[in-house]
Design a protein around this motif. Structure first.
Motif, PDB file in Angstrom:
ATOM      1  N   GLY A 175      40.089  40.090  38.105  1.00 53.49           N
ATOM      2  CA  GLY A 175      39.232  40.105  39.278  1.00 53.49           C
ATOM      3  C   GLY A 175      38.223  41.239  39.307  1.00 53.49           C
ATOM      4  O   GLY A 175      37.649  41.543  40.365  1.00 53.49           O
ATOM      5  N   ILE A 176      37.990  41.859  38.152  1.00 55.42           N
ATOM      6  CA  ILE A 176      37.058  42.989  38.105  1.00 55.42           C
ATOM      7  C   ILE A 176      35.625  42.522  38.342  1.00 55.42           C
ATOM      8  O   ILE A 176      34.860  43.160  39.079  1.00 55.42           O
ATOM      9  N   TYR A 177      35.257  41.386  37.739  1.00 51.99           N
ATOM     10  CA  TYR A 177      33.911  40.866  37.986  1.00 51.99           C
ATOM     11  C   TYR A 177      33.733  40.537  39.470  1.00 51.99           C
ATOM     12  O   TYR A 177      32.687  40.811  40.065  1.00 51.99           O
ATOM     13  N   ALA A 178      34.756  39.963  40.064  1.00 46.51           N
ATOM     14  CA  ALA A 178      34.671  39.610  41.487  1.00 46.51           C
ATOM     15  C   ALA A 178      34.485  40.856  42.344  1.00 46.51           C
ATOM     16  O   ALA A 178      33.708  40.852  43.311  1.00 46.51           O
ATOM     17  N   ARG A 179      35.197  41.935  42.011  1.00 44.35           N
ATOM     18  CA  ARG A 179      35.040  43.178  42.769  1.00 44.35           C
ATOM     19  C   ARG A 179      33.633  43.738  42.659  1.00 44.35           C
ATOM     20  O   ARG A 179      33.177  44.471  43.533  1.00 44.35           O
ATOM     21  N   HIS A 180      32.955  43.402  41.563  1.00 46.53           N
ATOM     22  CA  HIS A 180      31.572  43.848  41.376  1.00 46.53           C
ATOM     23  C   HIS A 180      30.575  42.805  41.885  1.00 46.53           C
ATOM     24  O   HIS A 180      29.385  42.901  41.598  1.00 46.53           O
ATOM     25  N   GLY A 181      31.078  41.826  42.609  1.00 44.02           N
ATOM     26  CA  GLY A 181      30.199  40.853  43.248  1.00 44.02           C
ATOM     27  C   GLY A 181      29.784  39.686  42.391  1.00 44.02           C
ATOM     28  O   GLY A 181      28.790  39.016  42.687  1.00 44.02           O
ATOM     29  N   ALA A 201      20.170  44.162  39.787  1.00 45.71           N
ATOM     30  CA  ALA A 201      21.473  44.548  40.329  1.00 45.71           C
ATOM     31  C   ALA A 201      22.597  43.732  39.697  1.00 45.71           C
ATOM     32  O   ALA A 201      23.682  44.249  39.416  1.00 45.71           O
ATOM     33  N   LEU A 202      22.344  42.450  39.445  1.00 42.23           N
ATOM     34  CA  LEU A 202      23.350  41.601  38.809  1.00 42.23           C
ATOM     35  C   LEU A 202      23.632  42.089  37.393  1.00 42.23           C
ATOM     36  O   LEU A 202      24.796  42.180  36.975  1.00 42.23           O
ATOM     37  N   ALA A 203      22.570  42.392  36.649  1.00 43.37           N
ATOM     38  CA  ALA A 203      22.750  42.858  35.275  1.00 43.37           C
ATOM     39  C   ALA A 203      23.544  44.160  35.224  1.00 43.37           C
ATOM     40  O   ALA A 203      24.455  44.322  34.400  1.00 43.37           O
ATOM     41  N   LYS A 204      23.223  45.068  36.125  1.00 42.76           N
ATOM     42  CA  LYS A 204      23.914  46.363  36.142  1.00 42.76           C
ATOM     43  C   LYS A 204      25.377  46.199  36.554  1.00 42.76           C
ATOM     44  O   LYS A 204      26.276  46.846  35.994  1.00 42.76           O
ATOM     45  N   ALA A 205      25.616  45.339  37.527  1.00 42.58           N
ATOM     46  CA  ALA A 205      26.991  45.100  37.958  1.00 42.58           C
ATOM     47  C   ALA A 205      27.796  44.434  36.850  1.00 42.58           C
ATOM     48  O   ALA A 205      28.983  44.731  36.659  1.00 42.58           O
ATOM     49  N   PHE A 206      27.158  43.531  36.098  1.00 39.48           N
ATOM     50  CA  PHE A 206      27.858  42.857  35.012  1.00 39.48           C
ATOM     51  C   PHE A 206      28.283  43.852  33.932  1.00 39.48           C
ATOM     52  O   PHE A 206      29.412  43.800  33.428  1.00 39.48           O
ATOM     53  N   VAL A 207      27.395  44.753  33.579  1.00 35.32           N
ATOM     54  CA  VAL A 207      27.734  45.765  32.575  1.00 35.32           C
ATOM     55  C   VAL A 207      28.855  46.666  33.076  1.00 35.32           C
ATOM     56  O   VAL A 207      29.806  46.967  32.349  1.00 35.32           O
ATOM     57  N   ALA A 208      28.757  47.105  34.339  1.00 36.44           N
ATOM     58  CA  ALA A 208      29.790  47.977  34.905  1.00 36.44           C
ATOM     59  C   ALA A 208      31.155  47.298  34.872  1.00 36.44           C
ATOM     60  O   ALA A 208      32.162  47.905  34.488  1.00 36.44           O
ATOM     61  N   ALA A 209      31.207  46.028  35.267  1.00 36.17           N
ATOM     62  CA  ALA A 209      32.468  45.302  35.280  1.00 36.17           C
ATOM     63  C   ALA A 209      33.007  45.093  33.871  1.00 36.17           C
ATOM     64  O   ALA A 209      34.221  45.195  33.633  1.00 36.17           O
ATOM     65  N   SER A 210      32.122  44.798  32.928  1.00 34.59           N
ATOM     66  CA  SER A 210      32.542  44.581  31.538  1.00 34.59           C
ATOM     67  C   SER A 210      33.144  45.846  30.940  1.00 34.59           C
ATOM     68  O   SER A 210      34.199  45.807  30.282  1.00 34.59           O
ATOM     69  N   LEU A 211      32.510  46.980  31.166  1.00 33.10           N
ATOM     70  CA  LEU A 211      33.034  48.247  30.657  1.00 33.10           C
ATOM     71  C   LEU A 211      34.365  48.593  31.317  1.00 33.10           C
ATOM     72  O   LEU A 211      35.280  49.123  30.661  1.00 33.10           O
ATOM     73  N   GLU A 212      34.489  48.286  32.583  1.00 30.63           N
ATOM     74  CA  GLU A 212      35.762  48.518  33.259  1.00 30.63           C
ATOM     75  C   GLU A 212      36.842  47.623  32.663  1.00 30.63           C
ATOM     76  O   GLU A 212      38.004  48.026  32.516  1.00 30.63           O
TER      77      GLU A 212
END
Length: 344
Positions: A68-74, A242-253
């Protein structure tokens, strides 16, 4: 130059602690990109096509989805089917995926052909590709491959070995290589393409001793070709940064979680492999996950994981252009797709 398995497994506690700390710092930096209150708003739909079928090479993405990490990042993420017959670069180009995992060499070739790809994050920091021969073949140097049968994967995955052959000024007999190394194991070819985290381990499991193999690691031969990176189209980034940045953040997490909880990560990967009806060998997947940690955290104490270094980018661009594999490549800031990309 035979790879030392001892050196491959050299993960002492202090190095691992520094690596995890660096990765967490990078995740926290990327987290500031995420839209405020993302969990309180409707999730944005997005899709990712990996470079291949489910396996530990992509553990971070599957773990981020499963936990659910991607979901937490929207993000409401869908991981698209990949593998034989699927091209992540083509799928991205046609607008059928928002993000894709590609090699840097592939992205540069597509960019040279007019497809405006941008690198959002460089996941694998160095080349893990190798050409492998049996010592019994008499091949001891790259020059000894001249005129010999060399197995090469199709499409863009043949770019690095072709660049190596061109660099040494030799001609080889290229043989199409499937997703197995059976032809090499049966002596149908003299040299096979292989990845450190995958086919090399398959050779060992097939009964070949490391001392029987002559390994030509592109990295050790000075070919610093970073591989798996996260890519999108320039217009996708411009339309929703914002979507691109959130996707990278979630992927690294997701990658951090996978490395911190390897057994759990393997459970997740194997679940998706079975759903895709792909044979799952836990020992092999563990080897792959361990090697991914090596590759992703490579040089992490001196640089942030996930960042495409300018010197690496320009080095690959110059090499591909010199060997006639691309006509041109854009400047680093344009290709990196990040306003703060300044690491050298």
């Amino acid at each position: 130059m035979t790879i030392s398995l001892q050196s491959q497994r050299n993960h002492n506690g202090w190095t691992w602690l520094r690596q995890i700390s660096a990765l967490m710092l990078f995740v926290l930096c990327y987290a500031t990109w995420s839209p405020a209150g993302a969990v309180e708003t409707a999730l944005k739909k997005a899709s990712l096509m990996p470079l291949w079928s489910p396996q530990a090479q992509f553990a971070g993405y599957y773990v981020a989805l499963d936990k659910g990490i991607y979901a937490r990042h929207g993000i409401d993420l869908k991981i698209l089917k990949a593998g034989p017959g699927y091209s992540p670069a083509q799928t991205l180009q046609e607008g059928k995926a928002d993000f894709a995992v590609l090699w840097l060499t592939t992205a540069l070739q597509r960019r040279s052909a007019g497809v405006k790809l941008v690198n959002l994050a460089q996941i694998i920091q160095r080349s893990s590709m190798m050409l492998v021969a049996k010592k019994s073949s008499g091949i001891k140097t790259v020059q000894d491959m001249s005129g010999r049968k060399v197995g090469m994967w199709g499409g863009e995955l043949s770019i690095p070995p072709r660049a190596l052959v061109a660099r040494y000024g030799i001609k080889v007999r290229e043989v199409p290589q499937s997703h197995t190394i059976n032809l090499f194991l049966r002596d149908g070819i003299d040299v096979t393409s292989a990845m450190w985290y995958n086919e090399y381990h398959v050779m060992l499991n097939a009964g070949l001793d490391p001392d029987e193999l002559q390994v030509f690691s592109l990295h050790e031969l000075g070919m610093q070709y970073p591989e798996d990176g996260i890519y999108t189209l320039e217009k996708t980034l411009q339309n929703d940064p914002a979507l691109a940045k959130a996707f990278v953040a979630a992927s690294l997490e997701g990658w951090h979680y996978a490395f911190a909880h390897p057994d759990e990560a393997l459970d997740v990967v194997i679940k998706y492999m079975r759903e895709a009806q792909i044979p799952a060998n836990r020992v092999h997947q563990k080897w792959m996950l361990d090697r991914m940690r090596d590759l992703i955290m490579y040089d992490a104490p001196r640089g942030l994981p996930g960042l495409l270094k300018q010197q690496d980018y320009e080095g690959v661009g110059r090499a591909l252009r010199a060997n006639g594999l691309i006509r041109s490549y854009p400047d680093y800031a344009t290709f990196s797709g990040r306003s703060n990309a300044r690491e050298k």
